[in-house]
Design an enzyme around this catalytic site. Sequence first.
Site, short mmCIF file in Angstrom:
data_model
loop_
_atom_site.label_atom_id
_atom_site.label_comp_id
_atom_site.label_asym_id
_atom_site.label_seq_id
_atom_site.Cartn_x
_atom_site.Cartn_y
_atom_site.Cartn_z
N SER A 1 21.23 -27.36 -45.94
CA SER A 1 21.20 -27.30 -47.18
C SER A 1 22.60 -27.78 -47.65
CB SER A 1 21.15 -25.92 -47.65
OG SER A 1 20.90 -25.91 -49.12
N ASP B 1 20.99 -30.83 -53.87
CA ASP B 1 21.80 -30.57 -52.36
C ASP B 1 20.99 -31.08 -51.34
OD1 ASP B 1 19.47 -29.08 -52.51
OD2 ASP B 1 20.49 -27.39 -51.20
N ASP C 1 19.05 -30.71 -48.95
CA ASP C 1 17.61 -30.67 -48.77
C ASP C 1 16.65 -30.66 -50.14
OD1 ASP C 1 18.39 -27.96 -49.14
OD2 ASP C 1 16.38 -27.22 -48.32
N ASP D 1 16.41 -28.77 -52.74
CA ASP D 1 15.73 -27.54 -53.49
C ASP D 1 16.80 -26.83 -54.39
OD1 ASP D 1 17.79 -26.35 -51.72
OD2 ASP D 1 16.30 -24.86 -50.78
#
Length: 474
Positions: A99, A240, A242, A244
Amino acid sequence: MKFGTSGLRGLSVDLKGRASALYATAFARHLLESGQAKAGDPIFIGRDFRDSSPEISATCIGALARAGFRPVDCGTLPTPALALYSLQHGAASLMITGSHIPADRNGIKFYRPDGEIAKQDETAISSFADAIGGADQAIDEARGTAEDQSGPCEELFFERNAALLPGGALSGLKVGVYQHSTVARDLLVRVLLHYGADVVPLGRSETFIPVDTEAVSEDTIALLRGWTAEHRLDTIVSADGDGDRPLVSNETGEPLRGDLLGLIAANFLEAKVVVTPVTSNSGIEAAGSFAVVRTRVGSPYVIAGMDEAVAGGKNQVMGFEANGGLLTATPFTINGQEALPLPTRDSFLPILSTLYLAATQKKPLSAVAAAYRMPVAAADRLENFPVETSARLMTHLRQSDTNLAAFLDPIGQVAAKSDIDGLRVTLADRRIIHFRPSGNAPEMRCYVEAETEEGARSLLRQGLDTIKDWAKAN
């Protein structure tokens, strides 16, 4: 390795090889023994752009194949895109990502065939990992390869987002996309162009850059301000690592808070139940015609709250975290079409709903945000703060009201407190200060609310300084 607020996390060097093979095998065993999947079923794997992610992904693919599954490679893509594709196929999946945390760390997010794993799944996976890898037992770390379905996976997510708004809905907006190293970078550009926005890609990097959309760094804000002025942008959007958690800045380059983005999305969806952690702004309850359920921090707790609402017969149920990541537990009719549930964090819908509101109101985003009249909130963290020290501090504060009052005496008088996740204290002058150890890193977090921006900044400084002073003395 340990599970945090969202997935398994650890240093990349520790996760490579044995650990990733072990936890992928444990996840496979949990799926098989719980009856959630059977041998031969497909299992989808995605990853972010970290240097360590391809190796960890290949190790997981090898382990899952040896466990009896049919791994499918979905490539580098946003976590919500992987989750949507997995849900459509009724299959489990793994996302290799850390993340927003630094590049020397990484992680694995696990998804059951019906969505993101719950806390009880984490416990079961950890137990299987302990049993499989106990007593330094040898683990097969051989990497594997898998069929590539990255194209169809990405296309399904694009189609979902291309149906959320009317055609040309963002025409007239000049939107910067801070691409850095997020896996959402190309899809964001594609979706915004689909809606007629004038898109300016910015800051693309082939080296991983950790962007925390919940606590945007001063360096990142300086970039946003500079680009906004240089290109005369209405906004800059990003996500961010990834993809999400959303990032949206106003016409000056100042980021909007994630919980405001979630609130705007809740109104856009006409939600009836909104589930959000205790760290989200206290003004949310008065800012819409929905019921609000507060939870601990972390998507598993938000999902559990949504599931409880659905089990109670509620519809139009959604949730969001303070970072703006949005989850839906029921279908929603959007732009005349039904959007199926996506019970995992998504950055695209909050970005699109926020830009749509600005476009339809023909107002700058600063004015859109100000119209909500939310308390001014701020947050920061003390990094490299020992977990043991955080635990001792929280034990001390919870031990007695006297301890809590003495700790906060230089700041204000305690009027009320909540212990849902950390200690959230309402002071006599209605300011709010919240102390919470991080769930996945040696960090101590502090969240505050006040009437003014200067008041929030001052309270935040006082809160962090008080923590540091206590740690030095104890």
